[in-house]
Each structure stands twice: as C-alpha cells, then as structure tokens.
Write an enzyme that holds these catalytic residues in place. Structure first.
Site, mmCIF file in Angstrom:
data_model
loop_
_atom_site.group_PDB
_atom_site.id
_atom_site.type_symbol
_atom_site.label_atom_id
_atom_site.label_comp_id
_atom_site.label_asym_id
_atom_site.label_seq_id
_atom_site.Cartn_x
_atom_site.Cartn_y
_atom_site.Cartn_z
ATOM 1 N N ASN A 113 -6.227 -4.236 -4.838
ATOM 2 C CA ASN A 113 -6.257 -5.600 -4.597
ATOM 3 C C ASN A 113 -5.962 -6.012 -6.033
ATOM 4 O O ASN A 113 -6.957 -6.055 -6.553
ATOM 5 C CB ASN A 113 -6.949 -5.547 -3.849
ATOM 6 C CG ASN A 113 -7.452 -5.193 -2.451
ATOM 7 O OD1 ASN A 113 -6.900 -5.107 -1.783
ATOM 8 N ND2 ASN A 113 -8.533 -4.451 -2.340
ATOM 9 N N LYS A 169 1.231 -1.401 -0.052
ATOM 10 C CA LYS A 169 0.510 -0.051 0.055
ATOM 11 C C LYS A 169 0.078 1.420 -0.078
ATOM 12 O O LYS A 169 0.467 2.272 -0.353
ATOM 13 C CB LYS A 169 -0.996 -0.182 1.418
ATOM 14 C CG LYS A 169 -1.376 -1.221 0.844
ATOM 15 C CD LYS A 169 -2.966 -0.926 2.172
ATOM 16 C CE LYS A 169 -3.780 -2.102 1.648
ATOM 17 N NZ LYS A 169 -3.726 -3.486 1.796
ATOM 18 N N GLU A 199 -2.809 8.462 6.938
ATOM 19 C CA GLU A 199 -3.183 8.865 5.764
ATOM 20 C C GLU A 199 -4.130 9.988 6.536
ATOM 21 O O GLU A 199 -4.928 9.564 7.621
ATOM 22 C CB GLU A 199 -3.359 8.354 4.512
ATOM 23 C CG GLU A 199 -5.047 7.429 5.126
ATOM 24 C CD GLU A 199 -5.214 6.609 4.023
ATOM 25 O OE1 GLU A 199 -4.418 6.234 2.544
ATOM 26 O OE2 GLU A 199 -6.024 6.407 3.786
ATOM 27 N N GLU A 241 -5.974 2.203 -2.571
ATOM 28 C CA GLU A 241 -5.570 1.230 -3.176
ATOM 29 C C GLU A 241 -5.774 0.084 -3.773
ATOM 30 O O GLU A 241 -7.122 0.317 -4.443
ATOM 31 C CB GLU A 241 -4.803 -0.112 -1.420
ATOM 32 C CG GLU A 241 -6.978 -0.373 -1.254
ATOM 33 C CD GLU A 241 -6.148 -1.309 0.144
ATOM 34 O OE1 GLU A 241 -4.994 -1.187 0.879
ATOM 35 O OE2 GLU A 241 -7.947 -1.357 0.671
ATOM 36 N N ASN A 245 -13.995 -1.331 9.690
ATOM 37 C CA ASN A 245 -12.861 -1.432 8.683
ATOM 38 C C ASN A 245 -13.203 -2.718 7.549
ATOM 39 O O ASN A 245 -12.370 -3.025 6.684
ATOM 40 C CB ASN A 245 -11.563 -0.862 8.855
ATOM 41 C CG ASN A 245 -11.311 0.222 9.328
ATOM 42 O OD1 ASN A 245 -11.945 1.303 8.690
ATOM 43 N ND2 ASN A 245 -10.447 0.118 11.134
ATOM 44 N N PHE A 273 -20.596 -7.426 18.206
ATOM 45 C CA PHE A 273 -19.724 -8.406 17.063
ATOM 46 C C PHE A 273 -18.744 -8.426 18.132
ATOM 47 O O PHE A 273 -17.358 -8.924 16.036
ATOM 48 C CB PHE A 273 -19.749 -7.032 16.341
ATOM 49 C CG PHE A 273 -21.182 -6.912 15.503
ATOM 50 C CD1 PHE A 273 -21.533 -7.382 14.553
ATOM 51 C CD2 PHE A 273 -21.071 -5.046 15.949
ATOM 52 C CE1 PHE A 273 -22.988 -5.959 14.094
ATOM 53 C CE2 PHE A 273 -22.351 -4.085 15.847
ATOM 54 C CZ PHE A 273 -23.269 -4.902 14.516
ATOM 55 N N GLU A 326 -10.046 0.517 -5.293
ATOM 56 C CA GLU A 326 -10.018 1.370 -4.417
ATOM 57 C C GLU A 326 -10.546 2.557 -4.213
ATOM 58 O O GLU A 326 -9.348 2.852 -4.296
ATOM 59 C CB GLU A 326 -10.372 0.844 -2.813
ATOM 60 C CG GLU A 326 -10.140 -0.916 -3.038
ATOM 61 C CD GLU A 326 -10.556 -1.842 -1.619
ATOM 62 O OE1 GLU A 326 -10.114 -0.830 -0.299
ATOM 63 O OE2 GLU A 326 -11.228 -2.811 -1.272
#
Length: 669
Positions: A290, A116, A200, A288, A235, A348, A275
């Site tokens: 993938n 990345k 970032e 990025e 995320n 979760f 993305e």
C-alpha cells in the site's frame, strides 16, 4: 519546509494530518463536498475549498478540482490521506507537472506497487514469496471458473486497484466464483473506476500481518515493526495491534528486511506498508504494498514514538530520515479499535443518521496507560451514506498486551455514541473474548467465532450481580435527589427499604442493603445473591457513563433511561434493568411477554441504502439462496438472498430508489 499544504481527503484522516501540520507550523487547506460542508476537518483547517456534490466521483475523486484548489490557495503540497486519490499515479504525475509536491511516493513506485496485479509480477521477479494465483487478465465469469479450478478452492477474487475490502470476494466453489466475480468487478468499478480483478489461492487459517516502512529520497529505508491486522469482517479490518502476538524476532526481522528490499527495488519514497499473509508455521507471502498511509498507522506510532505523517511531510520536502534501523525500538503494546456506523446485531449492516450524542473517552496518559482517539466527527454531525462508515479509531497503549486490552475495554465501555447504530458492543465483546486475549488469531476469526452473526450476549451470574449493583445504585442516587427537592409535598424518608429485586434482562437478582443511608458520592455495602459487595461511584443523574467500583472491579458502564428502568451497556452486554420491591417483582413475573411482529413474508431493507437491482419478478418462484435484490450503502453492495423457497407476490421498490431501514422491498405469498 512547506508553508501550506492541502489535504485531499475528509473525515478522521484529514483531521489527523491537520494536527501534525499545525504542530509543525504548516498552514492547511481542506476540501469538502456538499455533504461535508459542516464537517470537522473543514472547521479545523486554516482554509477550506468546496469541490462539488456529495458523491465522491464528483468531488474527492476529481483530480482537476483538487489541483484547482491548490492553485487558488497557494498550497505547495498535497497530502492524500488514504483512499480516494492516494494511490492514483496519474494524480501524482499531474501534480508534479503543475509544480505541486505529492506527499507520498513517486508515480513509478505507485504504478509498480499500487496495482495489485503488477505488484505481484514485480515481487515474483524480485524473488519475493507470493501466494499462488493468476495475475493475467480475466475475460469473464467462465474464465474465472477455469482459473479457480486450476488453482484449487478456496480462492480469493480481488480488485486490482482495490483497497479497504472493496471489490473482494472469497469463493469456495464454482457458483461462488461466478457470483463473486461479477460483484467484485461491479464494486471495483464503482469504488475505483477500474473493474480488473485477479484470483489467488486463499490460505486457510491465515494471519494478516503488515510491515511499516519509511524511505527518503536519499536511499535510506527503515522498517518500523509490524501490525497484526487479522481481525477482519468482509475483508475489512476491525481491530489491529502492534506488535503481533504471533511473530518471533527472527520472522519479524526477515519480513522487515524483505519489505525494505522491495521498497528499495522500486525507489520508494515516503511511508508505505508491505502486507503479508502468514500461515500457522510463520511462513509468509507477499500480498501487496500500500503506497500510502494506512488507516491503522496510529498503533505503529504509539509503539515507536515516530509520527508517520510528520515523516511523510519531511520526506516530501526533501529531508533525509533522521534515524537509522538501529534506532527503531518497539516499546509496549498498542491496540486500535475501528468504530463503524453499522449494526452488529444486523450482520454489521451500515447505519446512517445524526450523532445525537458523541462522547469519546478522555485522551492522554494516565499512569501507564495512553488513550488516543482519531476522529472526524462531533456531536450533532451526520453520518452520510456517501462515504466510509468509520466514526473513529480508538487506540490504547500500555506496557503489556494484557494491560492494553484491559485499557481498551474500559475505553470502549465509556465511549458514548447515540443516534445511530454502531459496533461498540461487538468491539467490547471482542476485548474479553478468550481467543482474542490469548492471541490465537486468523482472518477467519469473526466468521469462526460468530458463524450466525453477533447476537446480544447473555450475562453470567457474576455479570448479573454487577449489573444489578449498577442499576440499584443509580436508582438510589436518583431517589436521593428527588427526596431533596425543596417543594416536595412529602417529607424525606430517613431510612431505605432493606430488600430489593433487580431485573437484569430476564433474570431477577435479590439485593439486600447493608447500609441504611445514601451518601453522595455513593458508597454502600450490598449483599447480592448472598455475597457482600461494596459499591462506590460518583455518578450523577444525567451522566451517560457510570464509573466506579463494584467489589474489587473497576467499572465503566453506559446508562440510558428507558420506560420504568435503565438500559445498561457494559463489556458487550446490553440489558434493560428494572428495580423492584420484592412484591412488585412477584407481580412482574406474571406479566405477559410481547412478541415481535411476523415479518417472514416480507423482504425488508436491512439498512438505509440505494437499490442497485431487483433480481426477481412478481409471481416468480424462488429457491433458497437465490438473489432477490442488491442494495448499496457506504460503497458496499449487499446481496439480499431468499432464506427459503418462496413465491414473490408483490415488489414495492425499483432500482435507483433510496430506501430507509426496514422499508418493504417485496412481499411473498
């Protein structure tokens, strides 16, 4: 074309690749760890090779074992799926040395785009818009604080070699940068063997939208539209759709063309995903690329009719793309819901155990609706603590977004999973959430709409009436069955009681039967809270799903017997329903409510997992918000913090111990 390929993966993606290979007439080889000896992908493949212990670092992440399996079975190519070795350039290069084809991009593209940090440098040089950030080496937490202060809060700390939400943290202040930097590095090292991170700018109210590209070895590159992936938790994507309800044709074209240009710049070959983060004004920034198949690829397949796995195999075999950009059409709307083994009512947290019941909805086309379920489990299978908690990817397609959402809601209502906790209640609630249905999405959706976590939902008046109708119809059908037992001592009753009361959760719903006999299939008129409704169903005792109509509404609800009643799960609601005569209902109202035990002086393990560290000592005074312990489960580190100021009186667990859910980690004075 290849005659035999090996799938260097497990779970649903291994099963997915096997299905396409089988259709193409290609033999398949599965690999498996100790934990996956009886897994579905092992059963589906033509051959299977054992590659080591349960831990991925000793099995699925060991390239030498995969290559040895290829040689032992004569596999000509390897499909890596996603995760594990799918974006490791060294693995791809070693396969090439051994004369084995990697079904994916070449090492050059993986190195350029898979890292990345390097991918952002490459994108900047190519003139692609990127989010402001620091791409260089970050020495320590202090250096991270300095960088974050220069960029401006909030910032995103992200693993360079990461993916799937691992090694990623959002920091809103210096304290969160320090903690997030250490956690991100630790997760990155354990998940990917690479602890480098970058920082970032975190764009507030962003959308996560990605472009699917296909590129062959002959210079042909196309984009297959976009996927909206903004519904995320920690995320990690939870629900995706194609196309995006936000993009217009102009933005879609610009993003697609930029993705194609980037793919051409690195001589990309195979399926890949570019993305972007998109702001409220449709400005988009490269995040990025993938260099693999994405988890959410089915929604693109459903709206384009293109099998991405097949295209990957054909490209790897040297075939050119059989179509150009002008042939790509987006037809209808597709939605994917990721079913995870996690407890939505416990923030979760992961859940493991055996699937005592696993009954997904029927796949295929029915009218204008298509249902697809990509899964790697079966009834009786075990959800392990060693791997990702995904159970299945449930997808629906329909001509319009609203129809696809309705179809997904019905499919989720009929998806039966017992033995573990799972997120179906949350996904069902999402499908009827007004903001989701309107398409007003952002990556902060879950945090914004459920700031205190997802709690059991309370039915409104209309929902209570529907639940009461389901419960009473099931009760009457069961009573009718009992009445017909041949050895019954008492003669069968010719008529039914007219008045009933159904308790749904904490509410009491008055019901009057307008028919005096039960018919099978069930078809009866009821007056519920003064409103007449017809109830029609072919449900039978023992069926896990009640399907039928209540009034003019098609219903699929799950029914599970409990003591003196039923648990009904429907559209994110979960209630205990009990059917009473009016007199029994009066008496039930007088019953005391049993209160749960007080656990405020205990730190309980929230999920089955491994204790990574204990951050305090006996007798230590701790302030609210300070770390007490860290527990790892399913590749994620969970930090357990003090909810108030307290003193630690006793520690019952140590680093390295495996704990069950609700095990006492420590006690407080």
């Amino acid at each position: 074309m290849f005659k035999k390929i090996l799938i260097a993966n497990r779970g649903e993606i291994a099963c997915r690749v096997i299905k396409t290979a089988r259709r193409m007439g290609i033999s398949t080889v599965a690999v498996y760890s100790d934990a996956d000896r009886d897994a579905l992908h092992v059963e589906m493949a033509d051959e299977a090779v054992h590659i080591g212990p349960a831990a991925a670092s000793e099995s699925y992440l060991v390239a030498d074992k995969i290559i040895a399996a290829c040689k032992a079975t004569g596999a000509e190519a390897v499909h890596p799926g996603y995760g594990f070795l799918s974006e490791r350039a060294s693995f791809c290069a070693e396969l090439e040395k051994q004369g084995i084809v990697f079904i994916g991009p070449k090492p050059k593209a993986i190195m350029a785009m898979g890292d990345k940090i390097e991918s952002k440098k490459f994108a900047n040089a190519a003139g692609v818009f990127t989010v402001p950030g620091h791409l260089g080496v970050i020495e320590d937490a202090a250096h991270a604080e300095t960088i974050a202060g220069g960029i401006g809060y909030p910032v995103m700390i992200k693993a360079s070699a990461g993916g799937g939400g691992k090694g990623m943290r959002i920091a809103w202040n210096e304290a969160e940068v320090r903690d997030g930097f250490e956690r991100a590095r630790s997760e990155a090292k354990s998940s990917f063997g690479d602890d480098r991170v970058f920082i970032e700018k975190f764009v507030v109210e962003p959308r996560h939208i990605e472009i699917q590209v296909l590129a062959d070895a002959h210079g042909n590159v196309v984009y297959l539209g976009e996927r909206e992936c903004s519904i995320q938790r920690r995320n990690q994507k939870v629900a995706e759709e194609a196309p995006s309800p936000f993009l217009d044709e102009k933005t879609r074209k610009a993003m697609g063309e930029q993705s194609v240009a980037l793919a051409k710049a690195v001589d990309y070959q195979s399926a890949g995903t570019v993305e972007f983060i998109v702001d409220r004004d449709r400005n988009f920034y490269f995040l990025e690329m993938n260099t693999r198949l994405q988890v959410e690829h089915p929604v693109t397949e459903l709206v384009t009719g293109i099998d991405l796995v097949e295209q990957m195999i054909r490209i790897a075999a040297g075939e050119p793309l059989g179509f150009g950009q002008e042939a790509v059409r987006l037809d209808g709307w597709a939605i994917e819901s990721r079913l995870y083994a996690e407890d939505p009512y416990r923030n979760f947290l992961p859940s493991i155990g055996r699937l005592t019941r696993y009954r997904p909805p029927a796949e295929g086309r029915s009218g204008n609706i298509v249902v697809r379920n990509d899964t790697g489990v079966f009834e009786g299978a075990e959800i392990s603590m060693y791997y990702d908690p995904m159970i299945a990817k449930l997808c629906t397609w329909a001509p319009t977004r609203s129809e696809a959402i309705e179809a997904m809601g019905r499919a989720l209502d009929g998806f039966v999973v017992d033995g573990i906790e799972h997120n179906v209640p949350f996904l069902s609630a999402l499908m009827k959430h007004p903001r989701w249905r309107e398409g007003r999405l952002s990556t902060g959706f879950i945090a914004e709409e459920y700031p205190d976590g997802f709690a059991p939902m309370t039915p409104d008046r209309q929902e209570e009436a529907t639940l009461a109708a389901i419960a009473l119809s099931a009760s009457l059908i069961e009573a009718n069955r009992r009445e017909r037992f041949a050895d019954r001592l008492r003669a069968a009753s010719a008529t039914l009681r007219e008045h009933w009361v159904v308790k749904t959760g904490g509410s009491y719903v008055a019901v009057r039967l307008l028919d005096s006999l039960v018919t099978i299939p069930f078809d009866m008129e009821m007056e519920i809270e003064g409103e007449s409704r017809s109830i029609v169903t072919d449900w039978r005792p023992g069926d896990p799903v009640w399907s039928g109509r209540v009034g003019d509404q098609d219903i699929a609800a799950q029914i599970r017997p409990v003591l003196n009643g039923l648990r009904i799960d429907w559209q994110g609601l979960s209630v205990i329903a009990k059917v009473f005569s009016p007199r029994h209902a009066e008496l039930d109202r007088l019953m005391p409510v049993k209160l749960p035990p007080d656990t405020s002086r205990l730190l309980l393990c929230p999920m089955p997992g491994l204790v990574v560290s204990i951050a305090v000592a006996e007798g230590q005074e701790v302030k609210a918000g300070e770390t007490l312990a860290i527990v790892e489960a399913m590749k994620m580190e969970n930090v357990l913090r003090a909810e108030r100021d307290l003193v630690v009186s006793k520690i019952n667990a140590a680093a390295g111990e495996s704990l069950a859910v609700d095990a006492v980690i420590m006690e407080f004075a």
